[in-house]
Design a protein around this motif. Structure first.
Motif, PDB file in Angstrom:
ATOM      1  N   PRO A  64       0.812  -1.228   0.000  1.00  0.00           N
ATOM      2  CA  PRO A  64       0.000   0.000   0.000  1.00  0.00           C
ATOM      3  C   PRO A  64       0.845   1.277   0.000  1.00  0.00           C
ATOM      4  N   LEU A  65       2.015   1.219   0.638  1.00  0.00           N
ATOM      5  CA  LEU A  65       2.882   2.399   0.622  1.00  0.00           C
ATOM      6  C   LEU A  65       3.388   2.683  -0.787  1.00  0.00           C
ATOM      7  N   ASP A  66       3.688   1.644  -1.530  1.00  0.00           N
ATOM      8  CA  ASP A  66       4.118   1.832  -2.914  1.00  0.00           C
ATOM      9  C   ASP A  66       2.966   2.344  -3.770  1.00  0.00           C
ATOM     10  N   LEU A  67       1.777   1.781  -3.595  1.00  0.00           N
ATOM     11  CA  LEU A  67       0.623   2.252  -4.364  1.00  0.00           C
ATOM     12  C   LEU A  67       0.278   3.701  -4.052  1.00  0.00           C
ATOM     13  N   ALA A  68       0.516   4.132  -2.803  1.00  0.00           N
ATOM     14  CA  ALA A  68       0.244   5.522  -2.420  1.00  0.00           C
ATOM     15  C   ALA A  68       1.333   6.470  -2.894  1.00  0.00           C
ATOM     16  N   GLY A  69       2.436   5.926  -3.415  1.00  0.00           N
ATOM     17  CA  GLY A  69       3.514   6.769  -3.914  1.00  0.00           C
ATOM     18  C   GLY A  69       4.492   7.211  -2.844  1.00  0.00           C
ATOM     19  N   VAL A  70       4.417   6.631  -1.653  1.00  0.00           N
ATOM     20  CA  VAL A  70       5.327   7.002  -0.570  1.00  0.00           C
ATOM     21  C   VAL A  70       6.731   6.493  -0.853  1.00  0.00           C
ATOM     22  N   LEU A  71       6.839   5.279  -1.418  1.00  0.00           N
ATOM     23  CA  LEU A  71       8.136   4.696  -1.738  1.00  0.00           C
ATOM     24  C   LEU A  71       8.006   3.788  -2.938  1.00  0.00           C
ATOM     25  N   ASP A  72       9.153   3.392  -3.468  1.00  0.00           N
ATOM     26  CA  ASP A  72       9.180   2.446  -4.579  1.00  0.00           C
ATOM     27  C   ASP A  72       9.847   1.175  -4.066  1.00  0.00           C
ATOM     28  N   MET A  73       9.108   0.067  -4.064  1.00  0.00           N
ATOM     29  CA  MET A  73       9.628  -1.176  -3.494  1.00  0.00           C
ATOM     30  C   MET A  73      10.695  -1.825  -4.363  1.00  0.00           C
ATOM     31  N   ASN A  74      10.933  -1.314  -5.550  1.00  0.00           N
ATOM     32  CA  ASN A  74      11.925  -1.902  -6.445  1.00  0.00           C
ATOM     33  C   ASN A  74      13.281  -1.232  -6.363  1.00  0.00           C
ATOM     34  N   GLU A  75      13.403  -0.178  -5.574  1.00  0.00           N
ATOM     35  CA  GLU A  75      14.686   0.504  -5.465  1.00  0.00           C
ATOM     36  C   GLU A  75      14.755   1.319  -4.177  1.00  0.00           C
ATOM     37  N   GLY A  76      15.942   1.632  -3.766  1.00  0.00           N
ATOM     38  CA  GLY A  76      16.173   2.493  -2.604  1.00  0.00           C
ATOM     39  C   GLY A  76      15.630   1.933  -1.313  1.00  0.00           C
ATOM     40  N   ALA A  77      14.984   2.810  -0.553  1.00  0.00           N
ATOM     41  CA  ALA A  77      14.471   2.439   0.772  1.00  0.00           C
ATOM     42  C   ALA A  77      13.364   1.397   0.695  1.00  0.00           C
ATOM     43  N   GLY A  78      12.706   1.277  -0.418  1.00  0.00           N
ATOM     44  CA  GLY A  78      11.651   0.284  -0.564  1.00  0.00           C
ATOM     45  C   GLY A  78      12.158  -1.144  -0.505  1.00  0.00           C
ATOM     46  N   LEU A  79      13.432  -1.343  -0.815  1.00  0.00           N
ATOM     47  CA  LEU A  79      14.007  -2.689  -0.754  1.00  0.00           C
ATOM     48  C   LEU A  79      14.103  -3.200   0.675  1.00  0.00           C
ATOM     49  N   ILE A  80      14.042  -2.302   1.649  1.00  0.00           N
ATOM     50  CA  ILE A  80      14.059  -2.718   3.057  1.00  0.00           C
ATOM     51  C   ILE A  80      12.829  -3.568   3.362  1.00  0.00           C
ATOM     52  N   PHE A  81      11.725  -3.299   2.683  1.00  0.00           N
ATOM     53  CA  PHE A  81      10.505  -4.077   2.895  1.00  0.00           C
ATOM     54  C   PHE A  81      10.617  -5.484   2.317  1.00  0.00           C
ATOM     55  N   LEU A  82      11.546  -5.691   1.391  1.00  0.00           N
ATOM     56  CA  LEU A  82      11.719  -7.001   0.776  1.00  0.00           C
ATOM     57  C   LEU A  82      12.814  -7.831   1.447  1.00  0.00           C
ATOM     58  N   ALA A  83      13.708  -7.199   2.186  1.00  0.00           N
ATOM     59  CA  ALA A  83      14.878  -7.892   2.742  1.00  0.00           C
ATOM     60  C   ALA A  83      14.538  -9.007   3.737  1.00  0.00           C
ATOM     61  N   PRO A  84      13.693  -8.789   4.756  1.00  0.00           N
ATOM     62  CA  PRO A  84      13.444  -9.889   5.701  1.00  0.00           C
ATOM     63  C   PRO A  84      12.776 -11.092   5.050  1.00  0.00           C
ATOM     64  N   GLY A  85      11.840 -10.857   4.160  1.00  0.00           N
ATOM     65  CA  GLY A  85      11.182 -11.956   3.470  1.00  0.00           C
ATOM     66  C   GLY A  85      12.140 -12.690   2.545  1.00  0.00           C
ATOM     67  N   GLY A  86      13.027 -11.956   1.897  1.00  0.00           N
ATOM     68  CA  GLY A  86      14.030 -12.582   1.040  1.00  0.00           C
ATOM     69  C   GLY A  86      14.995 -13.433   1.831  1.00  0.00           C
ATOM     70  N   LEU A  87      15.402 -12.947   2.971  1.00  0.00           N
ATOM     71  CA  LEU A  87      16.278 -13.723   3.849  1.00  0.00           C
ATOM     72  C   LEU A  87      15.586 -15.000   4.298  1.00  0.00           C
ATOM     73  N   PHE A  88      14.320 -14.879   4.659  1.00  0.00           N
ATOM     74  CA  PHE A  88      13.549 -16.039   5.094  1.00  0.00           C
ATOM     75  C   PHE A  88      13.379 -17.053   3.963  1.00  0.00           C
ATOM     76  N   GLU A  89      13.000 -16.589   2.775  1.00  0.00           N
ATOM     77  CA  GLU A  89      12.689 -17.494   1.670  1.00  0.00           C
ATOM     78  C   GLU A  89      13.922 -18.087   1.004  1.00  0.00           C
ATOM     79  N   LEU A  90      14.991 -17.338   0.912  1.00  0.00           N
ATOM     80  CA  LEU A  90      16.146 -17.809   0.156  1.00  0.00           C
ATOM     81  C   LEU A  90      17.199 -18.509   1.003  1.00  0.00           C
ATOM     82  N   LEU A  91      17.321 -18.133   2.261  1.00  0.00           N
ATOM     83  CA  LEU A  91      18.392 -18.700   3.076  1.00  0.00           C
ATOM     84  C   LEU A  91      17.906 -19.588   4.201  1.00  0.00           C
ATOM     85  N   VAL A  92      17.047 -19.069   5.037  1.00  0.00           N
ATOM     86  CA  VAL A  92      16.718 -19.756   6.288  1.00  0.00           C
ATOM     87  C   VAL A  92      15.783 -20.935   6.076  1.00  0.00           C
TER      88      VAL A  92
END
Length: 106
Positions: A64-92
């Motif tokens: 919803p933050l990306d849809l509202a234009g607050v951030l872009d989940m594909n670059e910059g600070a928006g990648l922080i929203f993808l990091a924990p899930g990526g760590l969980f899915e790819l490594l742990v």
């Protein structure tokens, strides 16, 4: 649901704006259900399940933050929203069952 969204986006003959968000939302909701069940059933250690809960909650909150234009989940600070899930899915989560196995419920 994620596969249906992905197929729908591939069938479209035009560029769909925010196409990844259509896949992220059902993935985040389904991931929350999965990790909650892992947490409750104790098939994996609780810290692993909590990492998944945090990762999928962050993913679900970022859409919803990306849809509202607050951030872009594909670059910059928006990648922080993808990091924990990526760590969980790819490594742990893939490594734990292969090395330790599942612990049966008591």
């Amino acid at each position: 649901m994620s596969a249906v969204c992905g197929v729908y986006l591939l069938v479209q003959l035009q560029v769909v704006p925010n196409h990844l968000l259509c896949v992220y939302l059902p993935t985040g909701i389904g991931g929350l259900v999965l990790t909650y069940l892992l947490y409750v059933s104790r098939l994996v250690p609780r810290p692993i399940a909590v990492l998944g809960l945090v990762g999928y909650a962050a993913l679900s909150a970022g859409v919803p933050l990306d849809l509202a234009g607050v951030l872009d989940m594909n670059e910059g600070a928006g990648l922080i929203f993808l990091a924990p899930g990526g760590l969980f899915e790819l490594l742990v989560l893939p490594i734990w069952p292969l090395t330790k196995g599942f612990r049966p419920a008591n």
